[in-house]
Every structure is written in structure tokens, then in C-alpha cells.
Design an enzyme around this catalytic site. Structure first.
Site, PDB file in Angstrom:
ATOM      1  N   GLU A  31       0.365  -1.002  -0.433  1.00 36.62           N
ATOM      2  CA  GLU A  31      -0.239  -0.036  -0.186  1.00 36.62           C
ATOM      3  C   GLU A  31       0.943   1.388   0.122  1.00 36.62           C
ATOM      4  O   GLU A  31       1.633   1.025   1.147  1.00 36.62           O
ATOM      5  CB  GLU A  31      -0.253  -0.176   1.481  1.00 36.62           C
ATOM      6  CG  GLU A  31      -1.622   1.661   1.072  1.00 36.62           C
ATOM      7  CD  GLU A  31      -2.756   1.390   0.275  1.00 36.62           C
ATOM      8  OE1 GLU A  31      -2.353   3.029  -0.554  1.00 36.62           O
ATOM      9  OE2 GLU A  31      -3.677   1.194  -0.427  1.00 36.62           O
ATOM     10  N   LYS A  48     -19.664   9.442   5.806  1.00 38.21           N
ATOM     11  CA  LYS A  48     -20.448   9.301   6.622  1.00 38.21           C
ATOM     12  C   LYS A  48     -20.669   9.423   7.846  1.00 38.21           C
ATOM     13  O   LYS A  48     -21.592  10.288   8.454  1.00 38.21           O
ATOM     14  CB  LYS A  48     -20.684   7.486   6.699  1.00 38.21           C
ATOM     15  CG  LYS A  48     -22.125   6.531   5.480  1.00 38.21           C
ATOM     16  CD  LYS A  48     -20.774   7.335   3.943  1.00 38.21           C
ATOM     17  CE  LYS A  48     -21.787   6.628   2.393  1.00 38.21           C
ATOM     18  NZ  LYS A  48     -20.534   7.284   1.518  1.00 38.21           N
ATOM     19  N   ALA A 111       4.409  -0.122  -5.304  1.00 34.44           N
ATOM     20  CA  ALA A 111       5.269  -1.151  -5.683  1.00 34.44           C
ATOM     21  C   ALA A 111       4.816  -2.022  -7.135  1.00 34.44           C
ATOM     22  O   ALA A 111       4.525  -0.612  -7.990  1.00 34.44           O
ATOM     23  CB  ALA A 111       3.607  -2.860  -5.583  1.00 34.44           C
ATOM     24  N   ILE A 182     -21.295  10.745  -4.981  1.00 35.33           N
ATOM     25  CA  ILE A 182     -20.902  11.354  -4.370  1.00 35.33           C
ATOM     26  C   ILE A 182     -21.239  13.131  -4.183  1.00 35.33           C
ATOM     27  O   ILE A 182     -21.023  13.580  -3.880  1.00 35.33           O
ATOM     28  CB  ILE A 182     -19.626  11.033  -4.964  1.00 35.33           C
ATOM     29  CG1 ILE A 182     -18.514   9.653  -4.584  1.00 35.33           C
ATOM     30  CG2 ILE A 182     -18.172  11.814  -4.164  1.00 35.33           C
ATOM     31  CD1 ILE A 182     -17.487   9.510  -5.237  1.00 35.33           C
ATOM     32  N   GLY A 264     -17.153  11.465 -11.815  1.00 38.46           N
ATOM     33  CA  GLY A 264     -17.276   9.872 -11.601  1.00 38.46           C
ATOM     34  C   GLY A 264     -15.713   9.762 -11.462  1.00 38.46           C
ATOM     35  O   GLY A 264     -14.876  10.184 -11.549  1.00 38.46           O
ATOM     36  N   ASP A 304     -12.220  -1.471  -7.923  1.00 33.37           N
ATOM     37  CA  ASP A 304     -12.571  -0.855  -9.444  1.00 33.37           C
ATOM     38  C   ASP A 304     -11.959  -0.784  -9.707  1.00 33.37           C
ATOM     39  O   ASP A 304     -12.054   0.161 -10.929  1.00 33.37           O
ATOM     40  CB  ASP A 304     -12.477   1.046  -8.262  1.00 33.37           C
ATOM     41  CG  ASP A 304     -13.241   1.026  -6.878  1.00 33.37           C
ATOM     42  OD1 ASP A 304     -13.962   0.513  -6.822  1.00 33.37           O
ATOM     43  OD2 ASP A 304     -13.881   2.642  -6.477  1.00 33.37           O
ATOM     44  N   HIS A 437     -42.376  -5.962  14.542  1.00 30.75           N
ATOM     45  CA  HIS A 437     -43.596  -5.094  14.574  1.00 30.75           C
ATOM     46  C   HIS A 437     -42.965  -4.533  16.008  1.00 30.75           C
ATOM     47  O   HIS A 437     -42.835  -4.654  16.830  1.00 30.75           O
ATOM     48  CB  HIS A 437     -44.739  -5.557  14.456  1.00 30.75           C
ATOM     49  CG  HIS A 437     -45.907  -4.480  14.503  1.00 30.75           C
ATOM     50  ND1 HIS A 437     -45.957  -3.529  13.555  1.00 30.75           N
ATOM     51  CD2 HIS A 437     -46.569  -4.171  15.457  1.00 30.75           C
ATOM     52  CE1 HIS A 437     -46.384  -2.829  13.889  1.00 30.75           C
ATOM     53  NE2 HIS A 437     -46.945  -2.787  14.529  1.00 30.75           N
TER      54      HIS A 437
END
Length: 451
Positions: A31, A48, A111, A182, A264, A304, A437
């Protein structure tokens, strides 16, 4: 020699690493920024967290509807951002702990795939070589930047989802280019805090992949809250803090203290040596089969970077499919029951076919819908609120093929619809399920009895 090399520590990469390590595979995860990827650091979690602060503020402002009165209700923008950063740090630390618990080697750095090495694949990072039997590519996506004249010259007035999360001050006027998920989540956030928000969308409706009726209802709600929408509008230029767009043959201009570019995302396929393996691409992403295999043996891709379903939960499941197949379980990726949520207020939650997608695919269907007010719990907790639950079933067998909700807390109950679609449950089978309920989830069953 590692059993599995993973490039990218987002939801696809770290979930695959955790599952593989748990099953005894020797795993290394690369990473270059921070574990958690875009979702945890620049997307799902921070947005969020901030949206919940905005919802809390709205509830306090309008508590009188519930017989609760508060004076001098206010928010401090810097504390909202500070809390967001605290939550992100906590969850990133949790991912690191999971990697350690499952004996995953985490390497921080860029990497680079050098190609084949003996019987395996070689990745180099920080000057060291890491050979492996299998490679999983999870390099994610980045914000798309269209060739609009004046964007570069506008400087820090222009924001993407990354920069807007770390603003030091709330913009009094925000122009959002793009009315997708977004764009609408940030529009909802700043509208709740009192900013003047304008949304410019080139399609006929906001939230283009959602059910058209649900999207239109949501737009009506936010129009009443003060957001200005321009649909079927094409942005032709940015001039400093001005956005110039064309609509109905006329040219319009709107000004903002900040301009959010939200048109996008695109798969990240360059900069890490992918070309050294001759991996096949398709529509800008890495081409994979139902087992997430590329055209190159022992090379997989998830998340993605495939350019297909740009959602964190899709990415995690795709990573699991890879690991399952590597460890002896025959598994395939299915996309018919992937939920999608727009965390605006009120929320939109959906899964499966829309009326528009069913028609496009030639699927014969029946549809029924009810106001969310048919659920007693919804009425009790959403004074004056509106919403809709829509269910689509296949005409031939009567199986559930799509469910769409506008109203809180749709995000927390849509999973039931996901399970119904995944298990190909019919209307008659759904009628026999006992729902608690009073809950908002009962609306799902109420709609089923409308057929």
C-alpha cells in the site's frame, strides 16, 4: 516465495489479505498511502461521519416536531472535520491490527510489477524483490477530471472528493458539477449546514443509475430544502469561481466559493508495471472473468480497478472470491444482488433491477409500491417525512428482482432485499417471512401483499 501478492490496501486488498492469511496462505500486501484505501480514508467512512454530524444538527434544529426544544443550536465545522479524522484513524488502526492478527506482511511503498520470475511473479517495492505464486491487483480508482476549459486555472477553487474532506472552512456557496452519488452526498451535507448549493447534471435526472422515480422524488425533497438543480445541462467552462453551462440552448453562469468536481471515477491501471504482464483491459479497467481471473494465469484483479462495480462492498466480495478459489472452494462473483446506498437525508437504498434496467434487458416484470408511511415505525420517527418502497418481481416466476427505497433508515434494511434476490425468493415465500413489529423493514412485506 509468497502464496499471494496483493497490490492495494483498500476494501478488496485488505479483505482478501485477511481471508487469505486466516486460511494459512503466506501473504504480502503493498500500500503506497494508507491502509483502507479511498473508501476508508477519502470516501465511505469520512463522508458518512460528516453526514451523520449534519443529520444530528438537522434533528436538533427541528426537534420541536417531536416535542423536544433546544435553544441556540449550532455546529463547529472544524470539530466536525476533527471527529471525521479521529474516526478514520481509529478504523485504519483496526485494519492494521487485522493484518497483524492474520500474519499478513504489510509493505508501505509503491509496488512495481517487474514480470515473471521463474515459476512465479515478481513485485519490487522500496528496492526489495517479492516473488509470489499469485498476484491480486487492487489498485482502485481515482476521480475523473473532464477536459473543461479553465479547470486548471481555477486553482484551489476546484475540489474533488479528496480535497473537500479537508476544507478548513465551510463554503457559503458550493457548486457541484455532477449529480451522482458522491455529488449528492456532499450537496446534502452542505445544504444541511446552511450553504447555498447548486447541482449541475448533464443527464435528465440526478443519481442516474437509480430508479428514476425514486431519484425524482429525492430531487423534489432537496429542492424544497433549498438546493438548485440544473438538469440536462452541459458545463462548457470554468472561469475562476464561475461555472458556465449550457441548458436548453441558453448559456448560464453560477458562482461558488468552491466548486466540487464529481463526474465519476476511473480505474487506476498505470504506474505500477501492469504492462509488464500484458494484462488485457476492457473499457478502461482490467478485464476479469467470474472468478476474478485476468487473461494472465495466476493474476487476478478485484475492486474498482476492474471498472465494473465501483463499490466498497463489491470490492470486498470480489477479493473473497479470489481467495476462495485459491484455497480450494469453487466460487464465482455474482452482481445481481449488489446493494447501493446514497447516504443523503433521507436515504436512498436499492438492490437489483430498476424499471429502466429491466426494460432495457427485456425482462418481463410486475411492480408494486407503497409510501413509507405504511410502516408505523417510519411515521413515528419521521414526522412529516415522505418516502417510497418499490418492489419488482419477475412476471414468469414471481421472484423478487429489485427493491428500491427512499426513506430512513433504508441503508440498514436493504440487506433483507439482497438476501431475497440472492435466494430467488418468490412473492409467496416472502409473504411467509415474519418481520418484527414495529419496524420500518415491514414496508418490504407490506408491498409484497400489494401484488
Amino acid at each position: 516465495m509468497y502464496d499471494l501478492l496483493i497490490i492495494g490496501g483498500g476494501p478488496a486488498g485488505y479483505v482478501a489479505a485477511e481471508r487469505a492469511g486466516h486460511k494459512g496462505l503466506k501473504v504480502v500486501l503493498f500500500e503506497k498511502k494508507t491502509l483502507g484505501g479511498v473508501c476508508l480514508n477519502e470516501g465511505c467512512i469520512p463522508t458518512k461521519t460528516m453526514l451523520y454530524s449534519a443529520k444530528t444538527y438537522e434533528n436538533a434544529l427541528h426537534g420541536d416536531k417531536y416535542g423536544v426544544f433546544a435553544e441556540n443550536v449550532r455546529f463547529e465545522y472544524d470539530k466536525i472535520v476533527s471527529r471525521k479524522n479521529k474516526i478514520v484513524r481509529k478504523l485504519v488502526a483496526g485494519v492494521k491490527t487485522k493484518m497483524k492478527t492474520n500474519q499478513v506482511t504489510v509493505v508501505e511503498g509503491e509496488a512495481h510489477i517487474t514480470g515473471r520470475s521463474g515459476n512465479g511473479i515478481e513485485v519490487v517495492c522500496n528496492g526489495e524483490s517479492y516473488p509470489g505464486n499469485n498476484l491480486l491487483i487492487c489498485t482502485g480508482s481515482e476521480a475523473s477530471v473532464p477536459p473543461i476549459p479553465g479547470l486548471k486555472e481555477a486553482g484551489d477553487v476546484i475540489l474533488t472528493n479528496r480535497e473537500i474532506l479537508d476544507l478548513k472552512e465551510q463554503p457559503k456557496r458550493l457548486v457541484v458539477i455532477g449529480g451522482g452519488v458522491i455529488g449528492m452526498e456532499f450537496a446534502s451535507f452542505y445544504n444541511s449546514l446552511g450553504s447555498k448549493v447548486t447541482v449541475i447534471e448533464m443527464l435528465p435526472e440526478i443519481l442516474g443509475n437509480n430508479d428514476f422515480e425514486i431519484s425524482a422524488m429525492s430531487r423534489d425533497i432537496f429542492t424544497k430544502k433549498g438546493i438548485d438543480f440544473y438538469l440536462d445541462a452541459k458545463v462548457v467552462q470554468v472561469d475562476g469561481n464561475k461555472v458556465i453551462f449550457e441548458k436548453d440552448g441558453e448559456t448560464h453562469t453560477v458562482e461558488g466559493d468552491k466548486i466540487l468536481l464529481s463526474v465519476g471515477r476511473r480505474a487506476v491501471t498505470k504506474g505500477f508495471g501492469l504492462e509488464n504482464l500484458n494484462v488485457e483491459l476492457d473499457r478502461g479497467g482490467i478485464k476479469v472473468d467470474e472468478k476474478m481471473r485476468t487473461n494472465v494465469p495466476h493474476v487476478f484483479a478485484a475492486g474498482d480497478v476492474t471498472g465494473f462495480s465501483l463499490l466498497a462492498h463489491t470490492a470486498s466480495r470480489e477479493g473473497e472470491v479470489v481467495v476462495n478459489n485459491l484455497t480450494g472452494k469453487n466460487d464465482i462473483m455474482r452482481y445481481n444482488a449488489i446493494p447501493g446506498v446514497v447516504y443523503i437525508n433521507p436515504e436512498i437504498a436499492a438492490v437489483g433491477e430498476t424499471e429502466e434496467s429491466a426494460k432495457a434487458k427485456g425482462i418481463a416484470y410486475k411492480v408494486a409500491k407503497l409510501s413509507m408511511a405504511y410502516a408505523g415505525r417510519f411515521v413515528a420517527e419521521n414526522e412529516g417525512g415522505t418516502g417510497l418502497c418499490k418492489v419488482l418481481v419477475g412476471e414468469k416466476y414471481g421472484e423478487v428482482i429489485g427493491v428500491h427505497m427512499l426513506g430512513n433508515p433504508g441503508s440498514e434494511i436493504i440487506y433483507g432485499a439482497c438476501m431475497a434476490i440472492e435466494q430467488e425468493m418468490t412473492l409467496e415465500e416472502m409473504k411467509e417471512v415474519v418481520f418484527p413489529h414495529p419496524t420500518v423493514s415491514e414496508i418490504f412485506k407490506e408491498v409484497v401483499f400489494e401484488f
